[in-house]
Motif scaffolding. Structure first.
Motif, PDB file in Angstrom:
ATOM      1  N   GLY A 128     -27.708 -25.633  31.432  1.00  0.00           N
ATOM      2  CA  GLY A 128     -29.026 -25.156  31.033  1.00  0.00           C
ATOM      3  C   GLY A 128     -29.729 -26.036  30.027  1.00  0.00           C
ATOM      4  O   GLY A 128     -30.795 -25.678  29.530  1.00  0.00           O
ATOM      5  N   GLU A 129     -29.177 -27.213  29.702  1.00  0.00           N
ATOM      6  CA  GLU A 129     -29.796 -28.110  28.729  1.00  0.00           C
ATOM      7  C   GLU A 129     -30.851 -28.994  29.368  1.00  0.00           C
ATOM      8  O   GLU A 129     -31.749 -29.479  28.688  1.00  0.00           O
ATOM      9  CB  GLU A 129     -28.724 -28.981  28.077  1.00  0.00           C
ATOM     10  CG  GLU A 129     -27.686 -28.187  27.304  1.00  0.00           C
ATOM     11  CD  GLU A 129     -26.448 -29.000  26.980  1.00  0.00           C
ATOM     12  OE1 GLU A 129     -25.811 -28.715  25.945  1.00  0.00           O
ATOM     13  OE2 GLU A 129     -26.104 -29.926  27.752  1.00  0.00           O
ATOM     14  N   MET A 130     -30.711 -29.222  30.676  1.00  0.00           N
ATOM     15  CA  MET A 130     -31.650 -30.068  31.405  1.00  0.00           C
ATOM     16  C   MET A 130     -32.057 -29.379  32.700  1.00  0.00           C
ATOM     17  O   MET A 130     -31.487 -28.352  33.082  1.00  0.00           O
ATOM     18  CB  MET A 130     -31.025 -31.440  31.715  1.00  0.00           C
ATOM     19  CG  MET A 130     -30.791 -32.324  30.515  1.00  0.00           C
ATOM     20  SD  MET A 130     -30.038 -33.933  30.961  1.00  0.00           S
ATOM     21  CE  MET A 130     -31.310 -34.621  32.031  1.00  0.00           C
ATOM     22  N   SER A 131     -33.050 -29.949  33.353  1.00  0.00           N
ATOM     23  CA  SER A 131     -33.505 -29.486  34.652  1.00  0.00           C
ATOM     24  C   SER A 131     -33.360 -30.640  35.639  1.00  0.00           C
ATOM     25  O   SER A 131     -33.183 -31.792  35.237  1.00  0.00           O
ATOM     26  CB  SER A 131     -34.968 -29.036  34.565  1.00  0.00           C
ATOM     27  OG  SER A 131     -35.439 -28.585  35.812  1.00  0.00           O
ATOM     28  N   LEU A 132     -33.416 -30.341  36.922  1.00  0.00           N
ATOM     29  CA  LEU A 132     -33.386 -31.426  37.909  1.00  0.00           C
ATOM     30  C   LEU A 132     -34.617 -32.313  37.768  1.00  0.00           C
ATOM     31  O   LEU A 132     -34.538 -33.539  37.891  1.00  0.00           O
ATOM     32  CB  LEU A 132     -33.314 -30.852  39.329  1.00  0.00           C
ATOM     33  CG  LEU A 132     -31.994 -30.189  39.731  1.00  0.00           C
ATOM     34  CD1 LEU A 132     -32.110 -29.646  41.149  1.00  0.00           C
ATOM     35  CD2 LEU A 132     -30.832 -31.163  39.620  1.00  0.00           C
ATOM     36  N   VAL A 133     -35.768 -31.700  37.498  1.00  0.00           N
ATOM     37  CA  VAL A 133     -37.025 -32.439  37.374  1.00  0.00           C
ATOM     38  C   VAL A 133     -37.672 -32.107  36.042  1.00  0.00           C
ATOM     39  O   VAL A 133     -37.747 -30.940  35.646  1.00  0.00           O
ATOM     40  CB  VAL A 133     -37.989 -32.097  38.534  1.00  0.00           C
ATOM     41  CG1 VAL A 133     -39.271 -32.915  38.414  1.00  0.00           C
ATOM     42  CG2 VAL A 133     -37.328 -32.339  39.883  1.00  0.00           C
ATOM     43  N   GLY A 134     -38.151 -33.129  35.363  1.00  0.00           N
ATOM     44  CA  GLY A 134     -38.802 -32.948  34.073  1.00  0.00           C
ATOM     45  C   GLY A 134     -38.928 -34.289  33.375  1.00  0.00           C
ATOM     46  O   GLY A 134     -38.442 -35.312  33.883  1.00  0.00           O
ATOM     47  N   PRO A 135     -39.551 -34.333  32.226  1.00  0.00           N
ATOM     48  CA  PRO A 135     -39.610 -35.587  31.471  1.00  0.00           C
ATOM     49  C   PRO A 135     -38.205 -36.061  31.111  1.00  0.00           C
ATOM     50  O   PRO A 135     -37.347 -35.248  30.764  1.00  0.00           O
ATOM     51  CB  PRO A 135     -40.405 -35.197  30.210  1.00  0.00           C
ATOM     52  CG  PRO A 135     -41.133 -33.947  30.579  1.00  0.00           C
ATOM     53  CD  PRO A 135     -40.260 -33.230  31.559  1.00  0.00           C
ATOM     54  N   ARG A 136     -37.958 -37.354  31.191  1.00  0.00           N
ATOM     55  CA  ARG A 136     -36.639 -37.864  30.857  1.00  0.00           C
ATOM     56  C   ARG A 136     -36.357 -37.645  29.372  1.00  0.00           C
ATOM     57  O   ARG A 136     -37.245 -37.793  28.527  1.00  0.00           O
ATOM     58  CB  ARG A 136     -36.541 -39.354  31.181  1.00  0.00           C
ATOM     59  CG  ARG A 136     -36.473 -39.645  32.658  1.00  0.00           C
ATOM     60  CD  ARG A 136     -35.190 -39.132  33.269  1.00  0.00           C
ATOM     61  NE  ARG A 136     -34.025 -39.829  32.748  1.00  0.00           N
ATOM     62  CZ  ARG A 136     -32.812 -39.317  32.646  1.00  0.00           C
ATOM     63  NH1 ARG A 136     -32.592 -38.063  33.005  1.00  0.00           N
ATOM     64  NH2 ARG A 136     -31.815 -40.023  32.181  1.00  0.00           N
ATOM     65  N   PRO A 137     -35.107 -37.279  29.011  1.00  0.00           N
ATOM     66  CA  PRO A 137     -34.780 -37.043  27.595  1.00  0.00           C
ATOM     67  C   PRO A 137     -34.653 -38.354  26.833  1.00  0.00           C
ATOM     68  O   PRO A 137     -34.038 -39.313  27.318  1.00  0.00           O
ATOM     69  CB  PRO A 137     -33.426 -36.316  27.676  1.00  0.00           C
ATOM     70  CG  PRO A 137     -32.808 -36.811  28.947  1.00  0.00           C
ATOM     71  CD  PRO A 137     -33.947 -37.044  29.897  1.00  0.00           C
ATOM     72  N   HIS A 138     -35.231 -38.393  25.663  1.00  0.00           N
ATOM     73  CA  HIS A 138     -35.155 -39.570  24.803  1.00  0.00           C
ATOM     74  C   HIS A 138     -34.362 -39.245  23.545  1.00  0.00           C
ATOM     75  O   HIS A 138     -34.336 -38.094  23.100  1.00  0.00           O
ATOM     76  CB  HIS A 138     -36.555 -40.048  24.398  1.00  0.00           C
ATOM     77  CG  HIS A 138     -37.376 -40.530  25.553  1.00  0.00           C
ATOM     78  ND1 HIS A 138     -38.753 -40.522  25.539  1.00  0.00           N
ATOM     79  CD2 HIS A 138     -37.015 -41.024  26.773  1.00  0.00           C
ATOM     80  CE1 HIS A 138     -39.213 -40.998  26.689  1.00  0.00           C
ATOM     81  NE2 HIS A 138     -38.178 -41.305  27.449  1.00  0.00           N
TER      82      HIS A 138
END
Length: 490
Positions: free
Chosen positions: A396-406
């Motif tokens: 649940g920390e990321m999604s398949l699609v979204g802004p890339r984490p920096h």
């Protein structure tokens, strides 16, 4: 990013909120949370009690060892105990079940295994139903229990977010750089649709009867605690450059906060709107809001879980081979703190592609970067180093699609990403993704100039503004040729 600067602007302000906030909230939080926890346990127990009965009605007579009130009670007790031991009654899980659907289902699966083992150990003679029918009954009971528990938790979670369990109901805070009297407060109350509860004015004395927030640090802490979920910024034409700079800095600092921000102004004073009565001249526009609604977020989370499980099934053999090759020369995974939704940091997982080099700042990879290993170059070229982030999606920390984490304060050229765009923080209002609109447009690789970072941020904001399930699906399809093309991937 601007919290320390705003705190300095609050010179001479008192911490009026501090002691009262801590005492009053703490007294109410425990009882509210206790009641909500009891509701969670009751929901889980009710679903676990109903599932075997419903499975019997749908499939037919339950196996002998599964029939009867005592066995149904045991079914419910084991389910609730497993959820308790698995940490599924934690506050974060209760408030946002859509982010913890996979751990909840995993815990329920473990509980069901224990239940089946109990039946097997107690079984002394064949049960009424054949074994294949018993298996069908068990699968149906598990599916019903899991479906009802998750669905009811989603409903309770949505209610809790509206009621802000753990703090009094979310209030609206007024932000001004000047004086607010009772008349203006009453007019703003009517404009906002909810009563104003707090006010932040950089330490200026006020007579509006609102509870004053002493400093920016307390302001942010109250937002994080759910005490404030709506902010109204009132501007006047008479505000000077310093006042407008304060407001601009405050708006930028709220870009990645879980709060709605609305801008209010007097249409007559600002633009000379004729024919408008003074008492009806206030206008308001929404500046920042949660871009994906409750149902959209729930759908996106289920899409993420199903998609991540499919990806894991497809790429598991390849991931195992990569892990074995990396283990021959050092650690398999590279872990780094990245900025997640609402600015909350998390640990991102990647296959190690570089030799470790001690440095304080986070430096972007460059073409012919000496830190990249031979195997790492291949992994980066095909974006295979990102595959472990499937587990970030399941958690649940990321999604398949979204802004890339920096990473925080990533250096690109002679500036950081945060310095490159005033709207950078807005991209943190959604979960970061494995892929995104910027990536499928080829906006990856070097960011030596400010305009390169600005182009990525613009693509991220376009995705946030126009999000839909179909857009996610299209981006996933476009990711395949984008990865195989490998443009600017190094």
């Amino acid at each position: 990013m601007y919290e320390s600067r705003l705190a300095g602007m609050a010179a001479g302000s008192s911490h009026e909120i501090g002691a009262e906030y801590n005492r009053g909230v703490h007294r109410t939080v425990s009882w509210r949370w206790l009641g909500f926890s009891a509701a969670l346990v009751g929901v889980d127990a009710a679903a676990a009690l109903a599932a075997p009965k419903l499975a019997g009605l749908l499939i037919g007579t339950a196996p002998t060892l599964a029939a009867g009130t005592a066995n149904w009670l045991a079914y419910a007790v084991i389910t609730v105990a497993a959820m308790l031991l698995g940490g599924q009654y934690a506050r974060a899980v209760a408030r946002a079940p859509q982010d913890h659907a996979w751990p909840i289902l995993r815990t329920l699966g473990s509980a069901h295994v224990i239940i089946l083992l109990r039946f097997a150990l107690l079984r002394q003679s064949p049960s009424v139903l054949p074994v294949d029918a018993s298996i069908i009954w068990a699968g149906t009971a598990f599916g019903l229990a899991a479906g009802m528990i998750v669905a009811l938790r989603f409903a309770l979670g949505a209610w809790s977010r509206r009621a802000v369990v753990g703090a009094p109901s979310g209030a609206t805070a007024l932000v001004m750089t000047g004086h607010c009297d009772r008349d203006l407060r009453d007019r703003l109350d009517g404009l906002s649709g909810r009563r104003l509860g707090y006010m932040f004015a950089w330490g200026l004395p006020q007579a509006a009867g609102l509870r004053m927030i002493g400093d920016a640090e307390s302001f942010v802490a109250m937002i994080r605690a759910g005490k404030i979920d709506d902010i109204m910024v009132f501007t006047r034409r008479s505000d000077d450059a310093i006042a407008r700079h304060k407001i601009d800095a405050l708006l930028a600092s709220f870009a990645d906060q879980p709060v709605r921000v609305r801008l209010a102004f007097d249409a007559v004073a600002e633009i000379g709107a004729g024919g408008v009565a003074r008492g009806q001249s206030l206008r308001m526009v929404t500046v920042l809001d949660r871009p994906i609604g409750t149902w959209g977020a729930a759908f996106k989370r289920w899409f993420d879980v199903i998609g991540a499980l499919v990806l894991l099934g497809v790429f598991a053999p390849l991931m195992a081979i990569i892990a074995l090759l990396l283990r021959m020369s050092g650690p398999v995974l590279f872990r780094q703190r990245r900025i997640g939704r609402d600015g909350v940091p998390f640990t991102v997982l990647k296959f190690r592609t570089m030799r470790p080099v001690p440095t304080r700042a986070t430096l972007q990879a460059r073409r012919d970067d000496k830190r990249i290993t031979r195997l790492g170059a291949v992994l980066r070229r095909l974006s295979l180093d990102e595959l472990p982030q499937i587990f970030n999606v399941l958690q649940g920390e990321m999604s398949l699609v979204g802004p890339r984490p920096h990473a925080p304060n990533t250096i690109a050229g002679d500036f950081t990403f945060e310095q490159a765009s005033a709207f950078y923080g807005v991209r943190h209002r959604v979960k970061p993704g494995l892929t995104g609109l910027a990536q499928v447009r080829g906006l990856r690789g070097p960011t030596a100039r400010v305009d390169m970072v600005a182009a990525r941020v613009a693509a991220d904001l376009e995705y946030i503004e126009h999000w839909s399930p179909w857009l996610d699906f299209v981006i996933l399809l476009r990711t395949v040729p984008a990865v195989l093309g490998g443009e600017n991937a190094f």
